[in-house]
Design a protein around this motif. Structure first.
Motif, PDB file in Angstrom:
ATOM      1  N   MET A  25       0.822  -1.195   0.000  1.00 40.09           N
ATOM      2  CA  MET A  25       0.000   0.000   0.000  1.00 40.09           C
ATOM      3  C   MET A  25       0.864   1.256   0.000  1.00 40.09           C
ATOM      4  O   MET A  25       0.490   2.250  -0.582  1.00 40.09           O
ATOM      5  N   SER A  26       2.021   1.193   0.648  1.00 41.09           N
ATOM      6  CA  SER A  26       2.844   2.402   0.658  1.00 41.09           C
ATOM      7  C   SER A  26       3.467   2.658  -0.709  1.00 41.09           C
ATOM      8  O   SER A  26       3.862   3.783  -0.993  1.00 41.09           O
ATOM      9  N   ASP A  27       3.546   1.623  -1.576  1.00 40.61           N
ATOM     10  CA  ASP A  27       3.998   1.869  -2.949  1.00 40.61           C
ATOM     11  C   ASP A  27       3.036   2.811  -3.651  1.00 40.61           C
ATOM     12  O   ASP A  27       3.448   3.732  -4.349  1.00 40.61           O
ATOM     13  N   LEU A  28       1.734   2.572  -3.483  1.00 46.81           N
ATOM     14  CA  LEU A  28       0.729   3.432  -4.091  1.00 46.81           C
ATOM     15  C   LEU A  28       0.832   4.836  -3.485  1.00 46.81           C
ATOM     16  O   LEU A  28       0.750   5.835  -4.210  1.00 46.81           O
ATOM     17  N   TYR A  29       1.062   4.923  -2.196  1.00 42.90           N
ATOM     18  CA  TYR A  29       1.226   6.211  -1.526  1.00 42.90           C
ATOM     19  C   TYR A  29       2.399   6.975  -2.133  1.00 42.90           C
ATOM     20  O   TYR A  29       2.303   8.176  -2.388  1.00 42.90           O
ATOM     21  N   GLN A  55      -8.059   5.077   0.113  1.00 45.14           N
ATOM     22  CA  GLN A  55      -8.108   5.085   1.573  1.00 45.14           C
ATOM     23  C   GLN A  55      -9.395   5.732   2.081  1.00 45.14           C
ATOM     24  O   GLN A  55     -10.023   5.239   3.017  1.00 45.14           O
ATOM     25  N   ALA A  56      -9.822   6.810   1.438  1.00 49.44           N
ATOM     26  CA  ALA A  56     -11.070   7.477   1.832  1.00 49.44           C
ATOM     27  C   ALA A  56     -12.258   6.544   1.631  1.00 49.44           C
ATOM     28  O   ALA A  56     -13.157   6.482   2.488  1.00 49.44           O
ATOM     29  N   ALA A  57     -12.266   5.816   0.533  1.00 51.90           N
ATOM     30  CA  ALA A  57     -13.364   4.875   0.279  1.00 51.90           C
ATOM     31  C   ALA A  57     -13.388   3.786   1.343  1.00 51.90           C
ATOM     32  O   ALA A  57     -14.465   3.423   1.853  1.00 51.90           O
ATOM     33  N   LEU A  58     -12.225   3.259   1.705  1.00 49.96           N
ATOM     34  CA  LEU A  58     -12.156   2.242   2.754  1.00 49.96           C
ATOM     35  C   LEU A  58     -12.642   2.798   4.095  1.00 49.96           C
ATOM     36  O   LEU A  58     -13.405   2.129   4.813  1.00 49.96           O
ATOM     37  N   LEU A  59     -12.216   4.001   4.429  1.00 48.72           N
ATOM     38  CA  LEU A  59     -12.631   4.607   5.696  1.00 48.72           C
ATOM     39  C   LEU A  59     -14.130   4.876   5.712  1.00 48.72           C
ATOM     40  O   LEU A  59     -14.790   4.661   6.744  1.00 48.72           O
ATOM     41  N   ALA A  83     -19.345   3.216   7.844  1.00 49.40           N
ATOM     42  CA  ALA A  83     -20.726   2.778   7.603  1.00 49.40           C
ATOM     43  C   ALA A  83     -21.001   1.411   8.223  1.00 49.40           C
ATOM     44  O   ALA A  83     -22.120   0.912   8.153  1.00 49.40           O
ATOM     45  N   GLY A  84     -19.984   0.799   8.828  1.00 49.66           N
ATOM     46  CA  GLY A  84     -20.174  -0.481   9.487  1.00 49.66           C
ATOM     47  C   GLY A  84     -19.739  -1.681   8.677  1.00 49.66           C
ATOM     48  O   GLY A  84     -19.822  -2.808   9.160  1.00 49.66           O
ATOM     49  N   ASP A  85     -19.293  -1.450   7.454  1.00 51.76           N
ATOM     50  CA  ASP A  85     -18.815  -2.568   6.638  1.00 51.76           C
ATOM     51  C   ASP A  85     -17.481  -3.062   7.174  1.00 51.76           C
ATOM     52  O   ASP A  85     -16.660  -2.281   7.653  1.00 51.76           O
ATOM     53  N   LEU A  86     -17.306  -4.341   7.089  1.00 51.82           N
ATOM     54  CA  LEU A  86     -16.011  -4.901   7.445  1.00 51.82           C
ATOM     55  C   LEU A  86     -15.093  -4.744   6.244  1.00 51.82           C
ATOM     56  O   LEU A  86     -15.433  -5.125   5.133  1.00 51.82           O
ATOM     57  N   VAL A  87     -13.980  -4.143   6.474  1.00 47.27           N
ATOM     58  CA  VAL A  87     -12.983  -3.983   5.416  1.00 47.27           C
ATOM     59  C   VAL A  87     -11.727  -4.699   5.866  1.00 47.27           C
ATOM     60  O   VAL A  87     -11.505  -4.934   7.054  1.00 47.27           O
ATOM     61  N   ASN A  88     -10.924  -5.028   4.910  1.00 47.46           N
ATOM     62  CA  ASN A  88      -9.643  -5.656   5.218  1.00 47.46           C
ATOM     63  C   ASN A  88      -8.760  -4.599   5.875  1.00 47.46           C
ATOM     64  O   ASN A  88      -8.258  -3.695   5.218  1.00 47.46           O
ATOM     65  N   GLU A  89      -8.602  -4.703   7.179  1.00 44.05           N
ATOM     66  CA  GLU A  89      -7.825  -3.718   7.932  1.00 44.05           C
ATOM     67  C   GLU A  89      -6.399  -3.597   7.407  1.00 44.05           C
ATOM     68  O   GLU A  89      -5.788  -2.540   7.522  1.00 44.05           O
ATOM     69  N   ALA A  90      -5.893  -4.648   6.791  1.00 46.19           N
ATOM     70  CA  ALA A  90      -4.541  -4.595   6.250  1.00 46.19           C
ATOM     71  C   ALA A  90      -4.448  -3.626   5.077  1.00 46.19           C
ATOM     72  O   ALA A  90      -3.371  -3.142   4.747  1.00 46.19           O
ATOM     73  N   GLU A  91      -5.581  -3.348   4.445  1.00 49.47           N
ATOM     74  CA  GLU A  91      -5.570  -2.415   3.317  1.00 49.47           C
ATOM     75  C   GLU A  91      -5.523  -0.958   3.778  1.00 49.47           C
ATOM     76  O   GLU A  91      -5.162  -0.083   2.996  1.00 49.47           O
ATOM     77  N   LEU A  92      -5.923  -0.725   5.018  1.00 54.60           N
ATOM     78  CA  LEU A  92      -5.845   0.636   5.536  1.00 54.60           C
ATOM     79  C   LEU A  92      -4.386   0.947   5.882  1.00 54.60           C
ATOM     80  O   LEU A  92      -3.751   0.230   6.643  1.00 54.60           O
ATOM     81  N   ASP A  93      -3.887   1.993   5.309  1.00 58.15           N
ATOM     82  CA  ASP A  93      -2.489   2.391   5.453  1.00 58.15           C
ATOM     83  C   ASP A  93      -2.374   3.346   6.653  1.00 58.15           C
ATOM     84  O   ASP A  93      -2.192   4.549   6.490  1.00 58.15           O
TER      85      ASP A  93
END
Length: 144
Positions: free
Chosen positions: A1-5, A16-20, A25-35
């Motif tokens: 993910m930091s490569d994209l950053y 990142q904004a979409a994941l947050l 909203a209560g959806d489970l997201v892959n926490e590993a994708e949050l940078d």
């Protein structure tokens, strides 16, 4: 993910904004994708940029005020006064109370002094105060 950053901060920030938003909203997201480290740094930089904007606007306001004092007979005095008021108003619009403890008015004034031209229309400046003659409250007020 930091490569994209590192390579495409716009795409990174949108992702990142979409994941947050999904997470909020209560959806489970892959926490590993949050940078998290870069998210924290970027959030902190938002505040720093706002503080920088206010100090920059205050510097410009003081510089224009100094010009009116240093060259009081210049035809540009009305313009400088107007610019000083505009910069003060813009600073006041962006100012938030937590900035007060981080704004070093003496340093801002020194920067404005340093930015003063050596001459305008071939005239050297009249003496101006070495120490800031106004307060932060005055600079952020609607006073003329």
């Amino acid at each position: 993910m930091s490569d994209l950053y590192e390579n495409d901060i716009l795409l990174w920030s949108e992702y990142q904004a979409a994941l947050l938003r999904r997470r909020a909203a209560g959806d489970l997201v892959n926490e590993a994708e949050l940078d998290w480290p870069n998210l924290a740094e970027e959030i902190e930089s938002v505040g720093n940029e706002q503080l920088h904007a206010v100090t920059s606007l205050l510097t410009q306001a003081l510089l224009h005020r100094l010009k009116t004092e240093a060259w009081p007979l210049s035809r540009d005095v009305p313009h400088w006064r107007g610019e000083a008021r505009r910069f003060r108003g813009d600073a006041a619009d962006r100012f938030v109370p937590s900035m007060r403890q981080k704004i070093d008015l003496a340093k801002i004034y020194r920067r404005a002094l340093h930015a003063m031209p050596d001459a305008i229309d071939g005239q050297p400046p009249l003496p101006v105060p070495d120490v800031c003659p106004v307060t932060l409250d005055y600079l952020l007020s609607d006073d003329p």
